[in-house]
Design a protein around this motif. Structure first.
Motif, PDB file in Angstrom:
ATOM      1  N   MET A 251      -9.436 -43.218  33.928  1.00 41.57           N
ATOM      2  CA  MET A 251     -10.218 -43.929  34.947  1.00 41.57           C
ATOM      3  C   MET A 251      -9.317 -44.815  35.773  1.00 41.57           C
ATOM      4  N   THR A 290     -11.195 -51.548  20.503  1.00 38.62           N
ATOM      5  CA  THR A 290     -12.098 -50.400  20.664  1.00 38.62           C
ATOM      6  C   THR A 290     -12.727 -50.366  22.060  1.00 38.62           C
ATOM      7  N   TRP A 291     -12.969 -51.536  22.658  1.00 37.24           N
ATOM      8  CA  TRP A 291     -13.679 -51.496  23.945  1.00 37.24           C
ATOM      9  C   TRP A 291     -12.910 -52.091  25.107  1.00 37.24           C
ATOM     10  N   PHE A 294     -11.920 -49.867  28.035  1.00 32.83           N
ATOM     11  CA  PHE A 294     -13.038 -49.344  28.826  1.00 32.83           C
ATOM     12  C   PHE A 294     -13.566 -50.395  29.787  1.00 32.83           C
ATOM     13  N   LEU A 298     -13.530 -50.276  33.748  1.00 25.40           N
ATOM     14  CA  LEU A 298     -14.798 -50.389  34.466  1.00 25.40           C
ATOM     15  C   LEU A 298     -14.678 -51.428  35.577  1.00 25.40           C
ATOM     16  N   LEU A 301     -12.598 -50.127  38.375  1.00 28.55           N
ATOM     17  CA  LEU A 301     -13.311 -49.097  39.119  1.00 28.55           C
ATOM     18  C   LEU A 301     -14.363 -49.662  40.057  1.00 28.55           C
ATOM     19  N   LEU A 302     -14.896 -50.820  39.706  1.00 30.75           N
ATOM     20  CA  LEU A 302     -15.894 -51.415  40.594  1.00 30.75           C
ATOM     21  C   LEU A 302     -15.273 -51.705  41.956  1.00 30.75           C
TER      22      LEU A 302
ATOM     23  N   LEU B  76     -24.452 -38.898  34.693  1.00 28.07           N
ATOM     24  CA  LEU B  76     -24.003 -38.510  33.352  1.00 28.07           C
ATOM     25  C   LEU B  76     -23.753 -39.749  32.501  1.00 28.07           C
ATOM     26  N   LEU B  78     -22.673 -41.168  28.530  1.00 31.05           N
ATOM     27  CA  LEU B  78     -22.193 -40.879  27.170  1.00 31.05           C
ATOM     28  C   LEU B  78     -22.490 -42.041  26.239  1.00 31.05           C
ATOM     29  N   PHE B 121     -25.602 -51.999  32.599  1.00 27.90           N
ATOM     30  CA  PHE B 121     -24.500 -51.044  32.567  1.00 27.90           C
ATOM     31  C   PHE B 121     -24.678 -49.941  33.609  1.00 27.90           C
ATOM     32  N   PRO B 124     -22.663 -50.210  37.728  1.00 23.20           N
ATOM     33  CA  PRO B 124     -21.475 -49.516  38.247  1.00 23.20           C
ATOM     34  C   PRO B 124     -21.796 -48.167  38.877  1.00 23.20           C
ATOM     35  N   ARG B 127     -21.349 -47.511  42.514  1.00 22.73           N
ATOM     36  CA  ARG B 127     -20.036 -47.292  43.117  1.00 22.73           C
ATOM     37  C   ARG B 127     -19.316 -46.085  42.513  1.00 22.73           C
ATOM     38  N   ILE B 128     -19.592 -45.806  41.250  1.00 21.54           N
ATOM     39  CA  ILE B 128     -18.796 -44.822  40.523  1.00 21.54           C
ATOM     40  C   ILE B 128     -19.635 -43.572  40.295  1.00 21.54           C
ATOM     41  N   LYS B 129     -18.990 -42.421  40.406  1.00 18.64           N
ATOM     42  CA  LYS B 129     -19.763 -41.187  40.263  1.00 18.64           C
ATOM     43  C   LYS B 129     -19.109 -40.212  39.312  1.00 18.64           C
ATOM     44  N   TYR B 132     -16.125 -40.267  36.269  1.00 21.24           N
ATOM     45  CA  TYR B 132     -15.737 -41.676  36.197  1.00 21.24           C
ATOM     46  C   TYR B 132     -16.895 -42.495  35.634  1.00 21.24           C
ATOM     47  N   ILE B 135     -17.251 -41.970  31.887  1.00 16.59           N
ATOM     48  CA  ILE B 135     -16.331 -42.783  31.088  1.00 16.59           C
ATOM     49  C   ILE B 135     -16.772 -44.243  31.127  1.00 16.59           C
ATOM     50  N   ALA B 136     -17.323 -44.668  32.281  1.00 15.74           N
ATOM     51  CA  ALA B 136     -17.775 -46.054  32.382  1.00 15.74           C
ATOM     52  C   ALA B 136     -18.894 -46.326  31.372  1.00 15.74           C
ATOM     53  N   LEU B 138     -19.073 -45.073  28.567  1.00 16.06           N
ATOM     54  CA  LEU B 138     -18.430 -45.232  27.262  1.00 16.06           C
ATOM     55  C   LEU B 138     -18.101 -46.692  26.999  1.00 16.06           C
ATOM     56  N   ALA B 139     -17.885 -47.474  28.075  1.00 13.77           N
ATOM     57  CA  ALA B 139     -17.648 -48.903  27.897  1.00 13.77           C
ATOM     58  C   ALA B 139     -18.841 -49.514  27.183  1.00 13.77           C
ATOM     59  N   PHE B 142     -18.802 -48.361  23.371  1.00  6.18           N
ATOM     60  CA  PHE B 142     -17.869 -49.007  22.449  1.00  6.18           C
ATOM     61  C   PHE B 142     -18.138 -50.504  22.349  1.00  6.18           C
ATOM     62  N   PHE B 143     -18.460 -51.128  23.502  1.00  8.14           N
ATOM     63  CA  PHE B 143     -18.669 -52.575  23.484  1.00  8.14           C
ATOM     64  C   PHE B 143     -19.895 -52.927  22.644  1.00  8.14           C
TER      65      PHE B 143
END
Lengths: 317, 358
Positions: A251, A290-291, A294, A298, A301-302, B76, B78, B121, B124, B127-129, B132, B135-136, B138-139, B142-143
């Motif tokens: 990313m 772990t996070w 990401f 993120l 990417l914003l 999408l 995850l 969540f 984003p 802005r993100i497609k 990407y 994967i975002a 996935l933040a 995991f968080f």
């Protein structure tokens, strides 16, 4: 509270610069391994638009094959060659059985198919090699296992020689790959396919050959990553989770950019280590690795939706 | 012969837009509902409830939630398992803080917390497609799982770090916890799943559903014809996370009985994504078909070697299972990338004109 977040960590860093260097070195080494896995992703994504989730399990599978063959009494260097052969057969099988029937399907379907491959390889690997943790054959491969002790700022900095080897080999691999991609006919064909698959097909580049080749290169990268990471942490299926770490790298670096994968990998490796040691453990109970990557990706990417080095996304109706 | 649509005339707009324009579909649904509500409870054993019926319903509901987001609105995700976790932990906190609360109400409310976090969540996505965004999400995955582990307040600071479902009663009957009977739990799950499915079918047929589909097919074009992309994407995230959160609460309260943070790890997310994709993205029925396949298959594979008299040790069986599930996923993707629901649609088309194909 604010003092703990904004001042104390930096005070810690400056009061013990040798420890800071040690943390940075650890971060750099894991960053290089993230970068290697991300590189495997980028190569496959560029040439086929497939988001290859199986890269992580390929790392495990390559390392397991290597260790497993050696356990059967095969000399170490022949094991490496045989493992490369296995990775080539795997690349052929994936192309033939999975990818060829799915040409032209939506991205998400191909992505799902690679998760199917992942599951298959997990089951297959566990049946053949067993699930227990194994030791990487570091010494047999001629990788030095000692460590160098440096004394910067009157402190102590320990560099494991196998980590140094991993860094050097990774650098050589990346340079070799860049030369291959820019100087050889096959390499140019891979890049052509990535730029415009229709045009590449029309000048006679074979899609199937290139796909096998790209998956094979991803297999080689997987083997190198597997040896390097296996030497640090042993070989087990838990290795597969480091593949997830490659995702924020992608990313951050952009899905198409090789340079982005490398720089992104190093950045993530360094920053997550720093954050864990200076902020995560004292303030948040640890295990933030772990996070963190990401969330960092993120946030980046914003502001830059295509990643730091990705191609600018131009959309038309 | 069985599926002849001749003679079924539409004489009003209402009948033309009915949920089931073909009478046979309505009859089929009636049979399925009869099976689920009456026949199964009367005939199924404890084992069938625990290993097949309840999990299939819960997984279908989670996949339905994901399908709203991925299949209808085209975003999408995850992070499904983490949102299930939010629902489960919210429900746990509610029933332990307010023991007088009706469990059914607690389960339905817990989705609201999940929806709130889902929207956060989902921001984003403006802005993100594409990958990407995947994967975002996935933040979030995991968080949130990390948070479930580290934030003691969520599991009432108990030493195991896991949540245990207490005994809960509704109208004098135990519905959750060790004392609840399986058949009661089955009915609770069935009520919730039926209700949310009915709501979702109508949502996807209405304005909101059309807005989502336009966003999915091409978001720029949707914006040009006056669709508010922010509202469309965020409502999709909210409603999807709500359903997923409720599924998570059911998952722990009606089936597992206890949960550790790593239960909501990424393999669960992928499992639900498999169900949604193998069932068919953008289809309601597909979720049920996919869940039957993904939940039922391992159970079937476990019983087959025994039935044949072959003895394989259980670890090998498990690994074989993973391998076979992996290859079947690839197999189904190759034969029908649009999922089992599409396969059913093709069969139905053939049945309508059978036995004279012209």
């Amino acid at each position: 509270m604010l003092h703990d977040i904004f001042i104390a960590p930096f005070q810690d860093m400056f009061s013990a610069p040798d420890f800071l260097l040690q943390v940075l070195w650890e971060g750099l080494v894991s960053g290089i391994l993230y970068a290697l896995i991300a590189l495997g992703f980028v190569l496959i994504f560029r040439s086929s638009r497939i988001f290859n989730f199986a890269q992580g399990i390929m790392v495990v599978f390559a390392a397991l094959t290597l260790v497993g063959l050696h356990a059967m009494g095969v000399p170490a260097w022949i094991c490496v060659l045989l493992t490369l052969g296995v990775m080539f057969v795997l690349a052929m099988a994936i192309e033939r059985v999975v990818l060829r029937p799915l040409v032209g399907q939506p991205d998400i379907i191909l992505f799902m198919a690679t998760i199917g491959i992942t599951l298959f390889l997990i089951g297959f690997g566990e049946i053949i090699f067993g699930g227990e943790n194994k030791v990487m054959i570091t010494e047999e491969l001629g990788i030095p296992t000692g460590s160098w002790t440096l004394e910067p700022f009157g402190g102590l900095l320990i560099l494991e020689q196998k980590d140094v080897t991993a860094v050097v080999v990774a650098a050589l691999l990346v340079i070799g790959l860049l030369v291959f991609l820019s100087r050889t006919q096959m390499g140019r064909a891979i890049r052509a396919l990535g730029d415009d698959s229709q045009a590449a097909l029309s000048v006679g580049i074979s899609l199937h050959t290139i796909w096998v080749l790209v998956w094979f290169i991803a297999g080689i990268i997987a083997l190198v990553t597997g040896i390097a990471w296996g030497a640090r942490a042993g070989v087990s299926f838990a290795l597969e989770v480091i593949a997830y770490k490659a995702l924020p790298v992608l990313m951050l670096g952009g899905l198409e950019s090789i340079a982005g994968a490398i720089i992104g990998g190093l950045m993530i490796g360094l920053l997550e280590k720093l954050f864990e040691i200076y902020w995560g453990q004292p303030l948040m109970g640890g295990n933030t690795e772990t996070w963190f990557a990401f969330v960092l990706a993120l946030l980046v990417l914003l502001f830059r939706p295509q990643g730091l080095f990705g191609e600018k996304i131009i959309e038309r109706v | 012969m069985l599926y002849r649509t001749a003679g079924q005339y539409k004489t009003s707009y209402a009948s033309d837009q009915a949920v089931f324009p073909v009478r046979q579909d309505a009859i089929l649904l009636g049979i399925i509902l009869l099976l689920a509500w009456v026949i199964f409870p009367l005939t199924a054993s404890e084992f069938t409830f625990q290993t097949l019926l309840i999990p299939i319903l819960i997984y279908s509901l989670a996949a339905l939630g994901l399908n709203v987001l991925t299949g209808y609105a085209g975003q999408l995700s995850l992070g499904t398992a983490a949102f299930m976790g939010v629902g489960a932990y919210a429900c746990y906190k509610m029933v332990t803080l307010m023991p007088w609360l009706n469990p059914l109400v607690a389960i339905l409310l817990s989705g609201a917390f999940s929806a709130g976090i889902g929207v956060a969540f989902g921001i984003p996505s403006l802005r993100i497609k594409g990958f990407y965004l995947a994967i975002a999400t996935l933040a979030a995955q995991f968080f949130l799982v990390w948070l479930f582990e580290k934030w003691g307040w969520l599991y009432n600071y108990n030493s195991s770090g896991a949540i245990q479902v207490p005994n809960l009663t509704m109208f004098g009957v135990y519905v959750a916890g060790p004392q609840a009977s399986t058949i009661v739990q089955y009915y609770v799950v069935l009520v919730v799943v039926s209700l949310l499915t009915w709501v979702t079918i109508n949502l996807t047929r209405g304005t909101l559903g059309r807005t989502w589909k336009a966003t999915r097919d091409m978001d720029f074009a949707a914006e040009l014809i006056g669709i508010n992309l922010m509202r469309s994407k965020l409502t999709a995230f909210a409603i999807s996370s709500y359903i997923v959160g409720v599924a998570g609460a059911l998952f722990v309260f009606m089936w597992r009985g206890a949960a550790e943070p790593n239960l909501f790890d990424i393999p669960l997310s992928f499992r639900i994504l498999f169900i949604a994709i193998i069932g068919g993205l953008g289809s309601i029925m597909g979720n049920y078909l996919g869940a039957i396949l993904i939940v039922g298959l391992p159970v079937m594979l476990n019983t087959v070697p025994e039935a044949l008299g072959i003895h394989i040790d259980s670890a090998t069986v498990e690994h074989l299972n993973i391998m076979i599930v992996g290859s079947l996923i690839i197999f189904f993707l190759i034969i029908e990338p649009h999922g089992l629901a599409r396969l059913w649609a093709l069969i139905r088309e053939k049945l309508v004109i059978w036995p004279f194909p012209h």
